[in-house]
Write an enzyme that holds these catalytic residues in place. Structure first.
Site: not given
Ligand code: TA6
Length: 299
Positions: A74, A100, A170, A215, A274
């Site tokens: 994270r 990832r 990201h 978002d 991103e």
């Protein structure tokens, strides 16, 4: 020989670069030059740290991130491939694909004549990825640490037919206070508001500020994006190449409280900007072809 000794033997004595046991004893590459410092975990080819000399860290890393070699880290720069977010046709699959959470290999590590350091990591399909996504591919992540951070995700289609994929770097940027920053470079771009039923909207703000969960998937956004941080008195510039989409994300307090791997109140200290190709910007890649998407981050 331990994994760490093996990797150290592979790169040899490279002055500004060494291999260390990172959090959770996971192998990480540590770069420390007179221009900047950086760290990259082999798990997910995950850049977790970048700090130019005389600056505070530019990349945010959650203090409660899991480092178990399985879960995604994270913070830092998670690699999103080959789908972005939940996969539309199979929402039960891991969000943001599998790049990832893969163990990546170290291909090369070079100190260049201009004293920057280039690290190249690779991975390719295996039984696990083929079960999730029925294509053969190879990925390379090329990271160059100078006074800026250059990251390129290279996707090669090694199969006999074309495939379509989504991707993102990201990137979690470190900020002093999300409520005080502004982001420019997105004005006039169409976006999908993922906090408002995926409605399609146009960015009206010249400078985007933050007052709640955000978002947004900008679909016509190939230009550079700048994060202005008046508290730290700095601007972080995110330049992009071969990326038509930009995602801007902050979970705000309620969503962040549901995330076990986000430290208390740390949502205030980050914003994701991103570099991406997703949804209508997904990439169609012919058999044998290679696609490269890059970002350059400087503060
Ligand atoms: O890129 C933004 C986003 O897709 C958000 O919707 C948010 O949930 C975030 O990524 C983090 O996803 P993750 O799977 O890492 O928890």
């Amino acid at each position: 020989m331990s994994k760490i000794e093996e990797l150290q033997a592979k790169i040899g004595n490279k002055g500004p670069v060494r291999i260390e046991a990172g959090l959770g004893s996971q192998p990480k590459i540590v770069v420390a030059t007179d221009q900047a410092s950086a760290e990259i975990y082999l798990h997910g080819a995950h850049v977790t740290h970048f700090q130019p000399r005389d600056e505070t860290p530019v990349i945010f890393l959650s203090s409660t991130s899991v480092f178990d070699g399985h879960k995604p880290i994270r913070g830092g720069i998670p690699l999103v491939f080959p789908w972005f977010g939940p996969r539309a046709d199979m929402p039960a699959l891991p969000p943001h694909g599998f790049a990832r959470t893969r163990p990546w290999d170290l291909e090369s590590c070079d100190v260049r004549p201009d004293r920057s350091v280039q690290i190249v990591l690779t991975t390719a399909q295996d039984e696990t990825t083929l079960r999730l996504w029925p294509h053969t591919f190879s990925l390379r992540l090329i990271v160059i640490v100078s006074d800026a951070l250059d990251v390129t995700l290279e996707v090669k289609n090694t199969s006999q037919t074309s495939f379509r994929f989504e991707e993102a770097l990201h990137t979690y940027l470190a900020v002093a206070d999300i409520r005080k920053i502004t982001v420019d470079g997105l004005h006039g771009s169409d976006y999908i508001d993922r906090t408002d039923g995926e409605k399609r909207k146009k960015e009206e703000a010249k400078e985007l500020g933050f007052a709640g969960e955000t978002d947004r998937l900008y679909l016509t956004s190939a230009a550079k994006v700048t994060v202005h941080d008046p508290v730290l008195r700095r601007s972080i510039i995110v330049e992009k190449r071969h990326s038509d989409a930009t995602v801007v994300w902050n979970p705000w307090n309620q969503k962040a409280a549901q995330m076990a791997d986000m430290g208390p109140d740390e949502w205030q200290k980050m914003v994701c900007v991103e570099t991406a190709n997703a949804r209508t910007c997904a990439v169609e890649l012919a058999a044998g072809a290679t696609h490269r998407m890059s970002t350059r981050i400087l503060a």
